[in-house]
Design a protein around this motif. Sequence first.
Motif, PDB file in Angstrom:
ATOM      1  N   ILE A  37     -12.496 -10.440  -3.645  1.00  0.00           N
ATOM      2  CA  ILE A  37     -11.300 -10.895  -4.383  1.00  0.00           C
ATOM      3  C   ILE A  37     -10.720 -12.287  -4.252  1.00  0.00           C
ATOM      4  O   ILE A  37     -10.396 -13.119  -5.069  1.00  0.00           O
ATOM      5  N   LEU A  38     -10.962 -12.608  -3.008  1.00  0.00           N
ATOM      6  CA  LEU A  38     -10.383 -13.801  -2.422  1.00  0.00           C
ATOM      7  C   LEU A  38     -11.340 -15.112  -2.757  1.00  0.00           C
ATOM      8  O   LEU A  38     -10.924 -16.290  -2.744  1.00  0.00           O
ATOM      9  N   THR A  65     -15.949   0.119  -7.685  1.00  0.00           N
ATOM     10  CA  THR A  65     -15.010  -0.209  -6.912  1.00  0.00           C
ATOM     11  C   THR A  65     -14.062  -1.101  -7.543  1.00  0.00           C
ATOM     12  O   THR A  65     -12.645  -0.832  -6.869  1.00  0.00           O
ATOM     13  N   TYR A  66     -14.339  -1.942  -8.088  1.00  0.00           N
ATOM     14  CA  TYR A  66     -13.568  -3.074  -8.650  1.00  0.00           C
ATOM     15  C   TYR A  66     -13.066  -2.777 -10.076  1.00  0.00           C
ATOM     16  O   TYR A  66     -11.997  -3.180 -10.647  1.00  0.00           O
ATOM     17  N   ASP A  67     -14.057  -2.576 -11.070  1.00  0.00           N
ATOM     18  CA  ASP A  67     -13.724  -2.300 -12.565  1.00  0.00           C
ATOM     19  C   ASP A  67     -14.027  -0.952 -12.846  1.00  0.00           C
ATOM     20  O   ASP A  67     -14.873  -0.107 -12.552  1.00  0.00           O
ATOM     21  N   TRP A  68     -12.956  -0.671 -13.396  1.00  0.00           N
ATOM     22  CA  TRP A  68     -12.792   0.723 -13.770  1.00  0.00           C
ATOM     23  C   TRP A  68     -13.591   1.201 -15.053  1.00  0.00           C
ATOM     24  O   TRP A  68     -13.626   2.529 -15.393  1.00  0.00           O
ATOM     25  N   GLY A  69     -14.053   0.217 -15.520  1.00  0.00           N
ATOM     26  CA  GLY A  69     -14.997   0.515 -16.786  1.00  0.00           C
ATOM     27  C   GLY A  69     -14.118   0.778 -18.155  1.00  0.00           C
ATOM     28  O   GLY A  69     -15.041   1.715 -18.898  1.00  0.00           O
ATOM     29  N   PHE A  70     -12.867   0.698 -18.244  1.00  0.00           N
ATOM     30  CA  PHE A  70     -12.379   0.957 -19.679  1.00  0.00           C
ATOM     31  C   PHE A  70     -12.769   0.207 -20.702  1.00  0.00           C
ATOM     32  O   PHE A  70     -12.534  -1.033 -20.587  1.00  0.00           O
ATOM     33  N   LEU A  71     -13.033   0.964 -21.685  1.00  0.00           N
ATOM     34  CA  LEU A  71     -13.476   0.440 -22.898  1.00  0.00           C
ATOM     35  C   LEU A  71     -12.717   0.802 -23.882  1.00  0.00           C
ATOM     36  O   LEU A  71     -12.046   1.954 -23.916  1.00  0.00           O
ATOM     37  N   SER A  72     -12.315   0.053 -25.017  1.00  0.00           N
ATOM     38  CA  SER A  72     -11.287   0.352 -26.250  1.00  0.00           C
ATOM     39  C   SER A  72     -12.295   0.290 -27.308  1.00  0.00           C
ATOM     40  O   SER A  72     -13.465  -0.277 -27.406  1.00  0.00           O
ATOM     41  N   GLY A 110      -4.362   0.553  -8.517  1.00  0.00           N
ATOM     42  CA  GLY A 110      -5.409   0.189  -7.628  1.00  0.00           C
ATOM     43  C   GLY A 110      -5.161  -0.039  -6.349  1.00  0.00           C
ATOM     44  O   GLY A 110      -3.824   0.092  -5.767  1.00  0.00           O
ATOM     45  N   GLU A 111      -6.005  -0.112  -5.470  1.00  0.00           N
ATOM     46  CA  GLU A 111      -5.834  -0.064  -3.947  1.00  0.00           C
ATOM     47  C   GLU A 111      -5.030  -1.566  -3.515  1.00  0.00           C
ATOM     48  O   GLU A 111      -5.584  -2.634  -4.452  1.00  0.00           O
ATOM     49  N   ASN A 112      -4.650  -1.680  -2.408  1.00  0.00           N
ATOM     50  CA  ASN A 112      -4.389  -2.955  -1.951  1.00  0.00           C
ATOM     51  C   ASN A 112      -5.492  -3.798  -1.390  1.00  0.00           C
ATOM     52  O   ASN A 112      -6.136  -3.431  -0.501  1.00  0.00           O
ATOM     53  N   ARG A 113      -5.902  -4.894  -1.962  1.00  0.00           N
ATOM     54  CA  ARG A 113      -6.854  -5.389  -1.951  1.00  0.00           C
ATOM     55  C   ARG A 113      -6.576  -6.985  -1.331  1.00  0.00           C
ATOM     56  O   ARG A 113      -7.392  -8.145  -1.883  1.00  0.00           O
ATOM     57  N   SER A 145       0.889  -1.249  -0.058  1.00  0.00           N
ATOM     58  CA  SER A 145      -0.073   0.050   0.049  1.00  0.00           C
ATOM     59  C   SER A 145       0.863   1.200   0.221  1.00  0.00           C
ATOM     60  O   SER A 145       0.279   2.434   0.097  1.00  0.00           O
ATOM     61  N   SER A 146       2.206   1.009   0.082  1.00  0.00           N
ATOM     62  CA  SER A 146       3.026   2.445   0.130  1.00  0.00           C
ATOM     63  C   SER A 146       4.425   1.868  -0.823  1.00  0.00           C
ATOM     64  O   SER A 146       4.261   0.898  -1.511  1.00  0.00           O
ATOM     65  N   THR A 147       5.013   2.947  -0.867  1.00  0.00           N
ATOM     66  CA  THR A 147       6.397   2.708  -1.617  1.00  0.00           C
ATOM     67  C   THR A 147       7.520   2.304  -0.494  1.00  0.00           C
ATOM     68  O   THR A 147       8.637   2.108  -0.875  1.00  0.00           O
ATOM     69  N   SER A 148       7.096   2.022   0.838  1.00  0.00           N
ATOM     70  CA  SER A 148       8.173   1.413   1.723  1.00  0.00           C
ATOM     71  C   SER A 148       9.040   0.246   0.977  1.00  0.00           C
ATOM     72  O   SER A 148       8.122  -0.883   0.735  1.00  0.00           O
ATOM     73  N   GLY A 149       9.904   0.219   1.173  1.00  0.00           N
ATOM     74  CA  GLY A 149      11.053  -1.001   0.946  1.00  0.00           C
ATOM     75  C   GLY A 149      11.250  -1.114  -0.830  1.00  0.00           C
ATOM     76  O   GLY A 149      11.764  -2.164  -1.198  1.00  0.00           O
ATOM     77  N   VAL A 150      10.774  -0.187  -1.568  1.00  0.00           N
ATOM     78  CA  VAL A 150      10.988  -0.160  -3.000  1.00  0.00           C
ATOM     79  C   VAL A 150      12.274   0.451  -3.109  1.00  0.00           C
ATOM     80  O   VAL A 150      12.660   1.744  -2.766  1.00  0.00           O
ATOM     81  N   SER A 151      12.910  -0.263  -4.129  1.00  0.00           N
ATOM     82  CA  SER A 151      14.385   0.263  -4.298  1.00  0.00           C
ATOM     83  C   SER A 151      14.192   1.189  -5.326  1.00  0.00           C
ATOM     84  O   SER A 151      13.122   1.634  -6.169  1.00  0.00           O
TER      85      SER A 151
END
Length: 96
Positions: A71-72, A85-92, A62-65, A21-27
């Motif tokens: 999801i599980l 909340t889960y489907d951003w609805g992007f269409l092409s 997206g969020e940490n789920r 959920s964050s950038t902690s530990g990311v090189s």
Amino acid sequence: MESVLPTPGVGTGTSHQADTSSTSGVSKQYDFIVIGGGTSGLVIANRLTENPEVTVLVVEAGENRKEDPQILTPALASSLYDNPTYDWGFLSVPQV
């Protein structure tokens, strides 16, 4: 090998837990950055990390789920469609 996402079976077959959920530990430097943690992105990351000298960062939107029952629980997969909340609805445009 360094893995940012908790992906069992990547590289050495172990799960490397990280705060997703964050950038902690990311090189600040990786050999490869894979954009998108879908099926193809994770297959590519898995193949790249077969070499223990290689570091890979997988970036997913997206969020940490990790703990979300919708999801599980496989039987709830259809409840995710058309749910903003889960489907951003992007269409092409139609692909030919």
